[in-house]
Design a protein around this motif. Sequence first.
Motif, PDB file in Angstrom:
ATOM      1  N   THR A 153       0.824  -1.226   0.000  1.00  0.00           N
ATOM      2  CA  THR A 153       0.000   0.000   0.000  1.00  0.00           C
ATOM      3  C   THR A 153       0.847   1.261   0.000  1.00  0.00           C
ATOM      4  OG1 THR A 153      -0.351   0.374   2.403  1.00  0.00           O
ATOM      5  CG2 THR A 153      -1.763  -1.266   1.307  1.00  0.00           C
ATOM      6  N   MET A 154       2.135   1.152  -0.257  1.00  0.00           N
ATOM      7  CA  MET A 154       3.009   2.320  -0.225  1.00  0.00           C
ATOM      8  C   MET A 154       3.050   3.026  -1.580  1.00  0.00           C
ATOM      9  SD  MET A 154       4.174   2.657   2.871  1.00  0.00           S
ATOM     10  CE  MET A 154       2.525   2.128   3.377  1.00  0.00           C
ATOM     11  N   ASN A 155       3.216   4.350  -1.514  1.00  0.00           N
ATOM     12  CA  ASN A 155       3.317   5.199  -2.704  1.00  0.00           C
ATOM     13  C   ASN A 155       4.722   5.801  -2.728  1.00  0.00           C
ATOM     14  OD1 ASN A 155       3.109   7.165  -4.715  1.00  0.00           O
ATOM     15  ND2 ASN A 155       1.032   7.718  -4.161  1.00  0.00           N
ATOM     16  N   GLN A 156       5.538   5.346  -3.676  1.00  0.00           N
ATOM     17  CA  GLN A 156       6.908   5.816  -3.799  1.00  0.00           C
ATOM     18  C   GLN A 156       6.947   7.224  -4.400  1.00  0.00           C
ATOM     19  OE1 GLN A 156      10.158   4.631  -3.071  1.00  0.00           O
ATOM     20  NE2 GLN A 156      10.706   6.661  -3.820  1.00  0.00           N
ATOM     21  N   PRO A 157       7.484   8.217  -3.697  1.00  0.00           N
ATOM     22  CA  PRO A 157       7.607   9.555  -4.297  1.00  0.00           C
ATOM     23  C   PRO A 157       8.503   9.514  -5.531  1.00  0.00           C
ATOM     24  CG  PRO A 157       7.905   9.653  -1.909  1.00  0.00           C
ATOM     25  CD  PRO A 157       7.918   8.202  -2.285  1.00  0.00           C
ATOM     26  N   LEU A 158       8.033  10.138  -6.606  1.00  0.00           N
ATOM     27  CA  LEU A 158       8.770  10.143  -7.874  1.00  0.00           C
ATOM     28  C   LEU A 158       9.279  11.522  -8.266  1.00  0.00           C
ATOM     29  CD1 LEU A 158       6.420   7.885 -10.072  1.00  0.00           C
ATOM     30  CD2 LEU A 158       8.351   7.155  -8.644  1.00  0.00           C
ATOM     31  N   GLY A 159       8.846  12.555  -7.549  1.00  0.00           N
ATOM     32  CA  GLY A 159       9.076  13.924  -7.979  1.00  0.00           C
ATOM     33  C   GLY A 159      10.519  14.298  -8.238  1.00  0.00           C
ATOM     34  N   GLU A 160      11.450  13.734  -7.467  1.00  0.00           N
ATOM     35  CA  GLU A 160      12.857  14.095  -7.629  1.00  0.00           C
ATOM     36  C   GLU A 160      13.642  13.086  -8.458  1.00  0.00           C
ATOM     37  OE1 GLU A 160      14.845  15.318  -3.977  1.00  0.00           O
ATOM     38  OE2 GLU A 160      12.887  15.527  -2.999  1.00  0.00           O
ATOM     39  N   ILE A 161      13.011  11.934  -8.748  1.00  0.00           N
ATOM     40  CA  ILE A 161      13.748  10.841  -9.380  1.00  0.00           C
ATOM     41  C   ILE A 161      14.074  11.147 -10.843  1.00  0.00           C
ATOM     42  CG2 ILE A 161      13.771   8.376  -9.868  1.00  0.00           C
ATOM     43  CD1 ILE A 161      13.754   9.046  -6.894  1.00  0.00           C
ATOM     44  N   GLY A 162      13.144  11.786 -11.547  1.00  0.00           N
ATOM     45  CA  GLY A 162      13.373  12.066 -12.959  1.00  0.00           C
ATOM     46  C   GLY A 162      14.584  12.942 -13.198  1.00  0.00           C
ATOM     47  N   GLU A 163      14.741  13.965 -12.368  1.00  0.00           N
ATOM     48  CA  GLU A 163      15.895  14.858 -12.525  1.00  0.00           C
ATOM     49  C   GLU A 163      17.183  14.109 -12.253  1.00  0.00           C
ATOM     50  OE1 GLU A 163      19.106  17.390 -11.739  1.00  0.00           O
ATOM     51  OE2 GLU A 163      18.116  16.274 -10.109  1.00  0.00           O
ATOM     52  N   ILE A 164      17.157  13.208 -11.277  1.00  0.00           N
ATOM     53  CA  ILE A 164      18.342  12.386 -10.978  1.00  0.00           C
ATOM     54  C   ILE A 164      18.682  11.515 -12.181  1.00  0.00           C
ATOM     55  CG2 ILE A 164      19.190  10.469  -9.562  1.00  0.00           C
ATOM     56  CD1 ILE A 164      17.519  11.653  -7.234  1.00  0.00           C
ATOM     57  N   CYS A 165      17.660  10.873 -12.764  1.00  0.00           N
ATOM     58  CA  CYS A 165      17.898  10.011 -13.926  1.00  0.00           C
ATOM     59  C   CYS A 165      18.434  10.820 -15.102  1.00  0.00           C
ATOM     60  CB  CYS A 165      16.605   9.308 -14.322  1.00  0.00           C
ATOM     61  SG  CYS A 165      16.106   7.996 -13.192  1.00  0.00           S
ATOM     62  N   ARG A 166      17.861  11.977 -15.342  1.00  0.00           N
ATOM     63  CA  ARG A 166      18.299  12.797 -16.470  1.00  0.00           C
ATOM     64  C   ARG A 166      19.754  13.235 -16.292  1.00  0.00           C
ATOM     65  NH1 ARG A 166      14.986  14.813 -20.524  1.00  0.00           N
ATOM     66  NH2 ARG A 166      13.741  13.087 -19.751  1.00  0.00           N
ATOM     67  N   ARG A 167      20.113  13.578 -15.063  1.00  0.00           N
ATOM     68  CA  ARG A 167      21.470  14.035 -14.789  1.00  0.00           C
ATOM     69  C   ARG A 167      22.495  12.936 -15.038  1.00  0.00           C
ATOM     70  NH1 ARG A 167      22.594  14.568  -9.342  1.00  0.00           N
ATOM     71  NH2 ARG A 167      20.417  15.192  -9.065  1.00  0.00           N
ATOM     72  N   HIS A 168      22.075  11.681 -14.823  1.00  0.00           N
ATOM     73  CA  HIS A 168      23.011  10.565 -14.989  1.00  0.00           C
ATOM     74  C   HIS A 168      22.786   9.803 -16.295  1.00  0.00           C
ATOM     75  CE1 HIS A 168      24.756  10.904 -10.962  1.00  0.00           C
ATOM     76  NE2 HIS A 168      23.527  11.129 -10.499  1.00  0.00           N
ATOM     77  N   GLY A 169      21.951  10.329 -17.178  1.00  0.00           N
ATOM     78  CA  GLY A 169      21.743   9.693 -18.477  1.00  0.00           C
ATOM     79  C   GLY A 169      21.016   8.371 -18.414  1.00  0.00           C
ATOM     80  N   VAL A 170      20.051   8.267 -17.492  1.00  0.00           N
ATOM     81  CA  VAL A 170      19.322   7.011 -17.278  1.00  0.00           C
ATOM     82  C   VAL A 170      17.872   7.190 -17.713  1.00  0.00           C
ATOM     83  CG1 VAL A 170      18.538   5.342 -15.541  1.00  0.00           C
ATOM     84  CG2 VAL A 170      20.806   6.411 -15.329  1.00  0.00           C
ATOM     85  N   LEU A 171      17.337   6.223 -18.460  1.00  0.00           N
ATOM     86  CA  LEU A 171      15.917   6.232 -18.778  1.00  0.00           C
ATOM     87  C   LEU A 171      15.117   5.912 -17.524  1.00  0.00           C
ATOM     88  CD1 LEU A 171      15.909   4.245 -22.158  1.00  0.00           C
ATOM     89  CD2 LEU A 171      15.283   6.654 -21.873  1.00  0.00           C
ATOM     90  N   PHE A 172      13.967   6.579 -17.361  1.00  0.00           N
ATOM     91  CA  PHE A 172      13.159   6.439 -16.150  1.00  0.00           C
ATOM     92  C   PHE A 172      11.786   5.896 -16.513  1.00  0.00           C
ATOM     93  CE2 PHE A 172      10.931   9.079 -12.580  1.00  0.00           C
ATOM     94  CZ  PHE A 172      10.738   7.924 -11.834  1.00  0.00           C
ATOM     95  N   TYR A 173      11.495   4.671 -16.042  1.00  0.00           N
ATOM     96  CA  TYR A 173      10.199   4.024 -16.261  1.00  0.00           C
ATOM     97  C   TYR A 173       9.505   3.797 -14.932  1.00  0.00           C
ATOM     98  CZ  TYR A 173       6.894   0.183 -16.442  1.00  0.00           C
ATOM     99  OH  TYR A 173       5.775  -0.595 -16.252  1.00  0.00           O
ATOM    100  N   SER A 174       8.187   4.050 -14.888  1.00  0.00           N
ATOM    101  CA  SER A 174       7.410   3.762 -13.687  1.00  0.00           C
ATOM    102  C   SER A 174       6.158   2.967 -14.025  1.00  0.00           C
ATOM    103  CB  SER A 174       7.004   5.055 -12.969  1.00  0.00           C
ATOM    104  OG  SER A 174       6.279   4.753 -11.785  1.00  0.00           O
ATOM    105  N   ASP A 175       5.890   1.981 -13.195  1.00  0.00           N
ATOM    106  CA  ASP A 175       4.648   1.226 -13.245  1.00  0.00           C
ATOM    107  C   ASP A 175       3.643   1.937 -12.341  1.00  0.00           C
ATOM    108  OD1 ASP A 175       2.564  -0.592 -12.983  1.00  0.00           O
ATOM    109  OD2 ASP A 175       3.708  -1.942 -11.672  1.00  0.00           O
ATOM    110  N   ALA A 176       2.621   2.546 -12.955  1.00  0.00           N
ATOM    111  CA  ALA A 176       1.594   3.284 -12.208  1.00  0.00           C
ATOM    112  C   ALA A 176       0.251   2.557 -12.250  1.00  0.00           C
ATOM    113  CB  ALA A 176       1.454   4.697 -12.771  1.00  0.00           C
ATOM    114  N   THR A 177       0.302   1.233 -12.370  1.00  0.00           N
ATOM    115  CA  THR A 177      -0.919   0.439 -12.487  1.00  0.00           C
ATOM    116  C   THR A 177      -1.927   0.768 -11.394  1.00  0.00           C
ATOM    117  OG1 THR A 177       0.232  -1.419 -13.548  1.00  0.00           O
ATOM    118  CG2 THR A 177      -1.837  -1.917 -12.416  1.00  0.00           C
ATOM    119  N   ALA A 178      -1.466   0.766 -10.156  1.00  0.00           N
ATOM    120  CA  ALA A 178      -2.374   0.888  -9.019  1.00  0.00           C
ATOM    121  C   ALA A 178      -2.592   2.320  -8.568  1.00  0.00           C
ATOM    122  CB  ALA A 178      -1.839   0.063  -7.846  1.00  0.00           C
TER     123      ALA A 178
END
Length: 410
Positions: A153-178
């Motif tokens: 039942t936990m909701n992982q905060p994503l707000g800062e993750i995209g900028e981290i991925c972009r800075r390190h050249g990483v593609l960012f995928y999230s499963d938002a099914t639920a």
Amino acid sequence: MTTSVIPGPIDPPARLLMGPGPISAYPSVLRAMSAPLVGQYDPFMTAAMAETQELYRQVWATRNEATVLVDGTSRAGIEAAITSLVRPGDRVLVPIFGRFGHLLAEIAERAMAEVHTIETEWGQVFTPSAVEEAIVRVQPTLLALVQGDTSTTMNQPLGEIGEICRRHGVLFYSDATASLGGNDFEADAWGLDAATAGLQKCLGGPSGSSPITLSDRAVEVITSRKKVEAGIREPGDPSAPDFVRSNYFDLGMILDYWGPRRLNHHTEATSMLYGARECARVLLLEGRQQVIDRHRLAGDAMLAGVQGLGLEVFGDISHKMTNVVAVYIPEGVPGDAARQAMLDDFGIEIGTSFGPLHGKVWRIGTMGYNARKDAVLTTLAALEAVLRRFGASVPVGGGVDAAADLYAGK
């Protein structure tokens, strides 16, 4: 020769689905799915596809042109995203805080990725710094991260993750099914390269269609890979690292099918398209933020209600999803028998759990069409009655009163 018995028409019993999903669909979604079929290239059909794409751009909060449906359950969308984005040998990082992180890791392994995981205790989430530390150490091509994991039942905060991925050249995928539709999700603002969902949770539809959105950066990766379809496209070497090993889940071909050229890939699941379109239409008609707020209110009311019954809530409440809560089964109460009594006597389904929580918690959902006051109060009243029947000492009216008070205060 035996004579077979022909069953009668489908006639399901009345159910109030208050588990972690699937849930009771919006009536208008079911009506939309009963509409007549048309050919896959009928002007009405292609117009409905284009309308659906635009509706889901608004649901995802994105301008991504590559916003489509993958025909299949939410897992089909997950597999399409990972299989199409990951080449054999690519490093994939999966932070795991529940069952569905393990699923992402397994699918990436089947895509022949070099999978690295980090884990945290069930009931907790990751800090951005923990994710960044792992990215620096692993140097992955793709970060695959569940937003809302119904197993915990936990909701992982994503707000800062995209900028981290972009800075390190990483593609960012999230499963938002639920989580999509009932929790904040900002695909563009948060820097998502790919995200997938399903209809059967907060979007208020049946399982069977998976909305997906892809950034230009993700599309560039996908379209750079070989496309092979017997008799139509140029054959390729199936052992080549750029060969997508699934035909059905090859997003390059799916995007061609949904794009202006409408290149044949499969026959679109027409009734599911109608249903997916209506899920998004209903959400946007009510108002995207209003629907998220309704889920938050219903979730807060259910939380207050289970606490009003004296039940202990599992996990870090500050990071709980709006649309599902997990409670410890009271000592001495047979969890499965109590759930069955809820179903048999009240027509209400709540969820059990699995993994380290198997037999320890129930999961109660308030999502989509069922994120409403009467559904919350009815479930709490039935739960109190069942708990009493199985010997638990709970405050008389404690759950209903606490939830009703919260609604009255809002």
